[in-house]
Design an enzyme around this catalytic site. Structure first.
Site, mmCIF file in Angstrom:
data_model
loop_
_atom_site.group_PDB
_atom_site.id
_atom_site.type_symbol
_atom_site.label_atom_id
_atom_site.label_comp_id
_atom_site.label_asym_id
_atom_site.label_seq_id
_atom_site.Cartn_x
_atom_site.Cartn_y
_atom_site.Cartn_z
ATOM 1 C CG HIS A 454 -28.788 -44.441 -19.336
ATOM 2 N ND1 HIS A 454 -28.062 -43.272 -19.294
ATOM 3 C CD2 HIS A 454 -29.162 -44.704 -18.070
ATOM 4 C CE1 HIS A 454 -27.986 -42.875 -18.044
ATOM 5 N NE2 HIS A 454 -28.640 -43.717 -17.278
ATOM 6 N NE ARG A 560 -38.366 -10.282 -6.533
ATOM 7 C CZ ARG A 560 -38.651 -11.524 -6.947
ATOM 8 N NH1 ARG A 560 -38.884 -11.762 -8.224
ATOM 9 N NH2 ARG A 560 -38.706 -12.524 -6.081
ATOM 10 N NE ARG A 616 -40.558 -6.304 -3.379
ATOM 11 C CZ ARG A 616 -39.801 -7.396 -3.440
ATOM 12 N NH1 ARG A 616 -40.150 -8.478 -2.777
ATOM 13 N NH2 ARG A 616 -38.712 -7.404 -4.164
ATOM 14 C CB THR A 766 -42.758 -18.802 -0.081
ATOM 15 O OG1 THR A 766 -42.747 -18.622 -1.502
ATOM 16 C CG2 THR A 766 -44.179 -18.930 0.418
ATOM 17 C CG ASP A 768 -37.070 -12.342 2.063
ATOM 18 O OD1 ASP A 768 -35.891 -12.551 2.392
ATOM 19 O OD2 ASP A 768 -37.405 -11.509 1.211
ATOM 20 C CB CYS A 831 -45.351 -13.143 -5.208
ATOM 21 S SG CYS A 831 -44.759 -12.243 -3.766
HETATM 22 C C1 PEP Z 1 -40.064 -13.465 -1.393
HETATM 23 O O1 PEP Z 1 -39.357 -13.137 -0.453
HETATM 24 O O2 PEP Z 1 -40.627 -14.563 -1.484
HETATM 25 C C2 PEP Z 1 -40.268 -12.548 -2.507
HETATM 26 C C3 PEP Z 1 -41.072 -12.859 -3.497
HETATM 27 O O3 PEP Z 1 -39.532 -11.403 -2.524
HETATM 28 P P1 PEP Z 1 -37.984 -11.326 -2.976
HETATM 29 O O4 PEP Z 1 -37.653 -12.648 -3.602
HETATM 30 O O5 PEP Z 1 -37.898 -10.197 -3.911
HETATM 31 O O6 PEP Z 1 -37.322 -11.101 -1.678
HETATM 32 MG MG MG Z 2 -38.849 -11.046 -0.132
#
Ligand code: PEP
Ligand code: MG
Length: 879
Positions: A454, A560, A616, A766, A768, A831
């Site tokens: 297992h 970033r 960014r 994705t 945010d 991203c």
């Molecule tokens: C997001 O929002 O998907 C993104 C890549 O930016 P951060 O995670 O820096 O907000």
């Molecule tokens: Mg973001």
């Protein structure tokens, strides 16, 4: 009338959904190897289980009759009947879900034995001990599985029987002892259930089938499904199969065999077996099994037959196989075959070898790799140059190395992980109850069991390093100690394990980062030829960028810039900039930051020479850079009491912190809102980017990205701002650099056509987007209500891990579609964290994006996942 029951002869591997993995494969194997190699039987469908659950645990109409008819056919084929007093048929009743769920669902063996047929079995096999051993096992299993009697009740009775006779092994119990034990077990059964142990085999069968169905909704199985994203409504099939016996003496045995080495993928078959034993003895880890190669001495002919069968099955399934077999008095039977779960190194080795052996073409070979497991190839191992003392050795059950403090229970592992401590879970052997501990621990170490135990299976499945069967360990769970060759270790002591080599040490061995091996390079090359999606990386430093490039990143999809300000030497400058009362003093602070930013970008452009780099502009809520308000208030208080001279400065600071602080900073002054309020910040950053671009030896491809855009006017203003700096720097927008935006708010998806007019590219954020579309705080929910949501099956995985296809995914599709319609040349990428999640990558391929961007270590995973997406969906779009 719905058909609920299929004979093995009626099924095939294509019928997996209906017959479950085991049922479909046993049926297929019956065809491929012939009925003489596979004990006969029948499968009750997953649909029957689903109906049973829907009807509050009552069998669907017609099922009982169909089972009775199938049983008649089975008895006829076997030439024996259940419960017969002369020569009884015995059957196993096993679960078999669509996806294998090792050890999670129930099984009953030796069904059909009762007070009469046990004598028939004894006479017929001329082996009284075997017959009584089988009967006592049956009472034990039936009681445990069908009636929920705790396993210890029976185990304690076995121990008492052994103590009474002064023996240490189960196998040393003689016929009389076993007869007595069986009676004790029946007494336990009667005490616990208030009923006599059922003598009627039909009743035994009915109960056992129900018990298997019921195990589908048991806690263990539910927890496993949650972790492995298996839907609750699939149900399990039930397989009723004639028993063959591996415990009939020295010419019998049981084992598990893989068509290739299941740890390394090397072409030699591997596995474990035990003479004179049933299958459960091999896999439970309680007895340490022998290596399959030793079968050659034990029974050369059977060994040869087995090797031939493994080759045949592998060629037929076009995949590495994991089989179970039993030898009954010299006759080999195959009980099960399935595609082998394997660690990453075995998976890539198999893919490469299978292509060179002409077993598979490249696309087929790539599809055999589970990209989720590749992590293990990218994880640390012991530094090969390190000098250390091996404290103990065991089976190299799951590759990778790990260090941590010893814990002895899954619960302690979970608690330690919550405290942020690294731990190694140390157990004699593990079972389903320990699975949460596997998640929490860095590695697993057991003193018993082999490669099919297992602990080995679960650790490999999860990509956790594991060493099992380290027999020198004497583990005392009560005292929480482990003694090894005179050394006594306690809970909390640090150890290190190497699951690739099977070594354990107390030395603090340095770990080295994984290197992509030749086989992996090869499959990655194929993936690159086959995929349509580009794979970039999220990287904020030249080191990360360099590593990602080595791992195949085709540029940076997200740098970033706020991370660059977090460094200790920059924070005060950044803080001074934010705290500035007016534009002039802010500009002064920015002027100090500019050369530092420029230097950062120069390093990144160098690491990514020739490739696109998306940078960014500043995004985070400003408060992240502020001093802690409470600490500051205390300082003000102290200064006031002491009448300190810097009281006015501190008071002003506190006032400014209060001005800047927000109730919902994630929804506050961040992203391009900052750029609109404080354009000088973005101006400084654009100067830094473009000056770094001019300084680069090879002209880079900077893509300047504006975050958190809602309105087209925001991007319009920001584009203008960037362009005016570009003009000052003598660089041309669209040629020397481009300007685009993150799409990370639902509104931006809805008005993507308007935004696209001012953007050269979109990059879906994705993280945010998930946060804002679902209204789920990305920082909180996973430790708050998501576990309950998973438990209640409201969701089947966290939306921050795999894209929520119908909701957030729909927004991505919408944004991509309307954005491109308004601006045909628009470049589309993603991203967010989902860019490295294999299932989400398939989704983005289908949504028609140009690239995914993920953290450096996930780049190879995304490359493979992107190739698999292209193989599965060659057109790559829904429309
Ligand atoms: C997001 O929002 O998907 C993104 C890549 O930016 P951060 O995670 O820096 O907000
Ligand atoms: Mg973001």
């Amino acid at each position: 009338m719905t058909k609920w029951v299929y004979d093995f002869a009626e099924g095939s591997k294509e019928m997996r959904e209906l017959l479950g993995g085991k049922g479909a494969n046993v049926a297929e194997m019956t065809r491929v190897l012939g009925p003489e190699r596979v004990p006969a039987g029948f499968t009750i469908t997953t649909e029957a289980c689903v109906e049973y659950m829907k009807a509050q645990r009552s069998e669907p109409e017609g099922m009982a009759e169909q089972v009775a008819e199938a049983l008649d056919r089975l008895q006829e084929m076997a030439g024996k009947t259940l419960g017969d007093r002369d020569d009884p048929l015995l059957v196993s009743v096993r679960s078999g879900a669509r996806e294998s769920m090792p050890g999670m669902l129930d099984t009953v063996l030796n069904l059909g034995l009762n007070d009469e047929s046990v004598n028939g079995l004894a006479e017929n096999t001329d082996n009284e001990r075997f017959a009584w051993d089988s009967y006592r096992r049956f009472v034990q299993m039936f009681g445990n599985v069908s009636r929920g009697i705790a396993g210890e009740k029976f185990e304690d009775a076995i121990k008492a029987a052994k103590d009474q006779r002064g023996v240490s092994e189960d196998t040393e119990l003689d016929v009389d002892a076993l007869k007595e034990l069986t009676q004790t077990f029946k007494d336990i059964y009667a005490q616990e259930t208030g009923e006599d142990f059922p003598q009627d085999p039909q009743e035994q069968l009915r109960h056992s089938i129900r018990a298997v169905f019921d195990s589908w909704v048991g806690n263990r199985a539910r927890a496993y499904r949650r972790q492995n994203h298996i839907p609750d409504d699939w149900g399990t099939a039930v397989n009723v199969q004639q028993m063959v016996f591996g415990n009939k003496g020295d010419t019998s045995g049981s084992g598990v065999a893989f068509s290739r080495d299941e740890v390394t993928g090397a072409p030699e078959p591997s596995g474990d077996f035990l003479p004179n034993a049933q299958g459960e003895d091999v896999v439970s880890g309680v007895r340490t099994p022998r290596d399959i190669s030793e079968m050659r001495e034990w029974m050369p002919e059977v060994h040869e037959q087995l090797m031939e069968i493994l080759r045949k099955l592998e060629a037929h399934y076009k995949n590495m196989q994991d089989t179970e077999f039993t030898v009954e008095e010299g006759q080999l039977y195959m009980l099960q075959t399935r595609n082998a779960k394997r660690p990453a190194q075995a998976a890539v080795r198999f893919a490469v070898d299978a292509v060179s052996e002409n077993l598979l073409d490249r696309a087929q070979a790539l599809m055999t790799i589970d990209p989720g497991t590749l992590d293990a190839l990218l994880h640390p191992t012991f530094d090969p140059k390190a000098d250390f003392d091996v404290l103990a050795s065991g089976v190299n059950a799951s590759p990778g190395a790990a260090k941590g403090e010893i814990v002895f229970t899954a619960a302690d592992a979970v608690a330690a992980a919550e405290d942020g401590r690294d731990v190694i879970l140390v157990r004699p052997f593990t079972d389903a109850e320990d699975v949460a501990g596997f998640h929490a621990a860095r590695g697993i170490l057991t003193s018993e069991g082999g490669k099919a135990s297992h602990a080995a299976l679960v650790a490999r499945g999860m990509g956790r390093p594991a060493v099992v069967g380290a027999q020198a360990l004497e583990i005392d769970l009560a005292a929480k100690t482990v003694s090894v060759n005179g050394t006594k270790l306690h809970e909390g002591d640090r150890i290190a394990i190497d699951g690739t080599k099977g070594q354990v040490t107390t030395d603090d061995v340095p770990l080295v980062e994984a290197r992509v091996d030749e086989n992996f390079e090869e499959v990655l090359r194929w993936a690159d030829e086959l995929r349509r999606l580009d794979v970039r990386t999220n990287a904020d430093t030249p080191e990360d960028a360099t590593r990602a490039r080595e791992l195949g990143a085709q540029g940076i999809g997200l740098c970033r810039t706020e991370h660059m300000f977090m460094a200790e030497d920059r924070q005060p400058k950044m803080r001074a900039m934010i705290m500035a009362d007016d534009r002039d003093s802010r500009k002064e602070a920015l002027a100090e930051l500019l050369p530092l930013q420029q230097e950062d970008f120069e390093g990144i452009f160098k690491a990514m020479a020739g490739l696109p780099v998306t940078i960014r502009l500043l995004d985070p809520p400003l408060h992240e850079f502020l001093p802690n308000a409470e600490d500051l208030a205390a300082a003000v208080e102290r200064a006031r009491l002491e009448d300190a001279h810097d009281l006015p400065r501190l008071e002003r600071l506190l006032e400014r912190v209060h001005e800047i602080s927000e109730e919902n900073p994630m929804l506050g002054t961040r992203g391009c809102r900052l750029g609109i309020l404080y354009p000088e910040i973005y101006e400084m950053q654009v100067h830094a980017i473009l000056r770094a671009a001019k300084a680069a030896a090879e002209p880079p491809h900077p893509e300047i990205m504006i975050p958190l855009v809602d309105y087209e006017h925001e991007i319009e203003i920001m584009r203008e701002l960037v362009k005016s700096i570009g003009d000052q720097e003598g660089l041309e927008i669209g040629t020397d650099y481009t300007v685009g935006t993150m799409i990370e708010l639902p509104r931006a998806c809805f008005v993507a056509d308007r935004i696209a007019r001012f953007a050269d590219f979109f990059s879906f954020g994705t993280n945010d987007l998930t946060q804002t579309a679902l209204g789920f705080s990305r920082d909180d929910v996973e430790s708050k209500f998501v576990p309950t949501y998973l438990e209640r099956s409201i969701i089947d995985r966290s939306p921050f891990e795999t894209i929520d296809k119908p909701g957030v995914g729909w927004l991505v599709r919408l944004g991509a579609w309307v954005g491109r319609e308004a601006h045909p040349g628009l470049q589309l990428g993603i991203c967010g964290e989902h860019g490295g999640d294999p299932e989400s990558v398939v989704f983005f391929h289908r949504a028609g994006l140009d690239y995914v961007s993920c953290s450096p270590f996930r780049v190879p995973i995304a490359r493979i996942a992107a190739a698999q997406a292209a193989i599965r969906y060659p057109i790559g779009r829904w429309d």
